[in-house]
Design an enzyme around this catalytic site. Structure first.
Site, PDB file in Angstrom:
ATOM      1  N   SER A  53      52.272 -75.820  13.692  1.00  0.00           N
ATOM      2  CA  SER A  53      52.395 -77.159  13.103  1.00  0.00           C
ATOM      3  C   SER A  53      53.805 -77.735  13.246  1.00  0.00           C
ATOM      4  CB  SER A  53      52.038 -77.095  11.618  1.00  0.00           C
ATOM      5  OG  SER A  53      52.804 -76.080  10.991  1.00  0.00           O
ATOM      6  N   THR A 177      54.078 -79.249   7.609  1.00  0.00           N
ATOM      7  CA  THR A 177      55.478 -79.557   7.938  1.00  0.00           C
ATOM      8  C   THR A 177      56.432 -78.519   7.368  1.00  0.00           C
ATOM      9  OG1 THR A 177      54.866 -81.851   7.613  1.00  0.00           O
ATOM     10  CG2 THR A 177      57.227 -81.358   7.630  1.00  0.00           C
ATOM     11  N   THR A 195      57.842 -81.573  12.224  1.00  0.00           N
ATOM     12  CA  THR A 195      56.407 -81.303  12.328  1.00  0.00           C
ATOM     13  C   THR A 195      55.857 -81.764  13.671  1.00  0.00           C
ATOM     14  OG1 THR A 195      54.272 -81.665  11.216  1.00  0.00           O
ATOM     15  CG2 THR A 195      55.737 -83.554  11.347  1.00  0.00           C
ATOM     16  N   ARG A 205      49.481 -91.483  16.453  1.00  0.00           N
ATOM     17  CA  ARG A 205      49.535 -91.308  14.988  1.00  0.00           C
ATOM     18  C   ARG A 205      50.866 -90.678  14.574  1.00  0.00           C
ATOM     19  NH1 ARG A 205      50.349 -86.866  11.200  1.00  0.00           N
ATOM     20  NH2 ARG A 205      49.240 -87.389   9.295  1.00  0.00           N
ATOM     21  N   THR A 228      54.617 -81.799   2.308  1.00  0.00           N
ATOM     22  CA  THR A 228      53.908 -81.181   3.429  1.00  0.00           C
ATOM     23  C   THR A 228      52.421 -81.398   3.199  1.00  0.00           C
ATOM     24  OG1 THR A 228      53.554 -79.103   4.636  1.00  0.00           O
ATOM     25  CG2 THR A 228      53.920 -78.920   2.274  1.00  0.00           C
ATOM     26  N   GLY A 229      51.660 -81.358   4.264  1.00  0.00           N
ATOM     27  CA  GLY A 229      50.217 -81.538   4.116  1.00  0.00           C
ATOM     28  C   GLY A 229      49.782 -82.898   4.620  1.00  0.00           C
TER      29      GLY A 229
HETATM   30  N1  GLY Z   1      52.758 -83.956   6.760  1.00  0.00           N
HETATM   31  C1  GLY Z   1      52.792 -84.036   8.152  1.00  0.00           C
HETATM   32  C2  GLY Z   1      51.848 -84.987   8.727  1.00  0.00           C
HETATM   33  O1  GLY Z   1      50.857 -85.352   8.089  1.00  0.00           O
HETATM   34  O2  GLY Z   1      52.062 -85.392   9.853  1.00  0.00           O
END
Ligand code: GLY
Length: 319
Positions: A53, A177, A195, A205, A228-229
């Site tokens: 990730s 992340t 990330t 995106r 994160t997430g």
């Molecule tokens: N938290 C990282 C992302 O959604 O790209």
């Protein structure tokens, strides 16, 4: 150390940040700068092919192309960010260079890569063989993960560096992340995050991580936070800014992460498997971490050592 400065410490998302914390801690604890420390931790994860990730080894987008996002921040006046970098590995360092060498905050795509070229940063192929295979499996429908055109995350847990069960119940999620906050011996705080974003995302995106106030925020008047997430949820509530603003207005770090997670829950109504984790560090060195559901983990480095712990707050104990 100046009077009233907190002891140095470092706080980072997920157990995969432990290796970087181990590398960066000796320098931070003996007088090194907070910004150097957070960038060193990010670099380590960016180089680790096992972390799917972040950096090399990160999973690509829907068309099989990997792109990286990062941000560093020291204050509202001092931050730098890059999005959709496709040729350079150390994007937290690149974000730092945007902060230090330009009058801008954010560079995107080819512009960010060209800036890195102009500064002599080495180019490299960012897509690992394993990440390509994961994408091919996903494309052929052989994995259950389905990152649809609408950006819906079906919640498949990707394999990660450690195949052994985690003693603190950590479960990596598809867009976890690396986020790092540090306070140095001078009482200066810095943050960094890096990330590869949501796996198999639509081309173009960008999530919360590279955007100050969303994936990361640092304000010496309030503290720092990194998320994160599921970036779309964090962006909807300006999650990291909200956490720091809560602390600036007197909330504890625990109350700050609770406010962010409760607001995400109320506004976005996440599905049971959808995760957001957040870490918050006050200027006095007090900190907390929280998550929407079980599985998040935090690495802490301070005078007591370097260890990985479960977050203090989990919104939904059952996921
Ligand atoms: N938290 C990282 C992302 O959604 O790209």
């Amino acid at each position: 150390m100046p009077k009233n400065s907190p002891n140095p410490l470092m706080l980072a998302t997920w157990s995969f940040s432990t290796r970087g914390c181990n590398l960066a801690w000796p320098n931070l604890s003996s007088g090194g700068g907070a910004l150097d420390a957070v960038c060193a931790v990010a670099r380590e994860a960016e180089s680790d092919p096992e972390v799917d990730s972040v950096g090399f080894g990160g999973l690509p987008d829907v068309i099989g192309r990997i792109s990286l996002d990062a941000c560093v921040m020291m204050s509202p006046e001092r931050c730098g960010s890059v999005c959709a970098v496709t040729r350079h590995l150390h994007v937290a360092d690149l974000a730092r260079l945007v902060m230090e060498r330009t009058s801008h905050v954010m560079l995107v795509g080819e512009g960010a890569d060209s800036f890195a070229d102009a500064l002599g940063m080495p180019q490299m192929e960012l897509l690992s063989a394993d990440a390509r295979q994961a994408w091919e499996r996903w494309r052929s429908g052989a994995t259950t993960t389905r990152q649809t055109d609408q950006g819906v995350d079906s919640g498949k847990i990707f394999s990660q560096s450690s195949s052994a069960p985690s003693p603190i119940g950590e479960k990596h999620i598809p867009h976890d992340t690396i986020g790092v906050l540090a306070i140095d011996t001078h009482g200066v705080m810095a943050g960094a995050c890096s990330t590869s974003g949501m796996p198999f995302k639509l081309a173009g995106r960008v999530g919360d991580s590279p955007i100050p106030g969303h994936g990361i925020y640092v304000d010496p008047e309030g503290g720092g936070a990194v998320a994160t997430g599921m970036g779309e949820f964090v962006m909807g509530v300006s999650g990291s800014f909200l956490a720091v603003e809560c602390m600036r207005r007197g909330s504890t770090p625990l109350e700050a992460v609770q406010e962010v997670l409760q607001r995400i829950e109320r506004r976005h109504k996440p599905l049971a498997h959808q995760q957001v984790g957040i870490i918050a560090l006050a200027t006095d060195g007090k900190w907390s971490a929280g998550a929407l559901c079980p599985g998040f983990a935090v690495t802490i480095a301070d005078e007591s050592g370097i260890r990985c712990v479960a977050p203090e707050f989990v919104l939904r104990q059952e996921s």
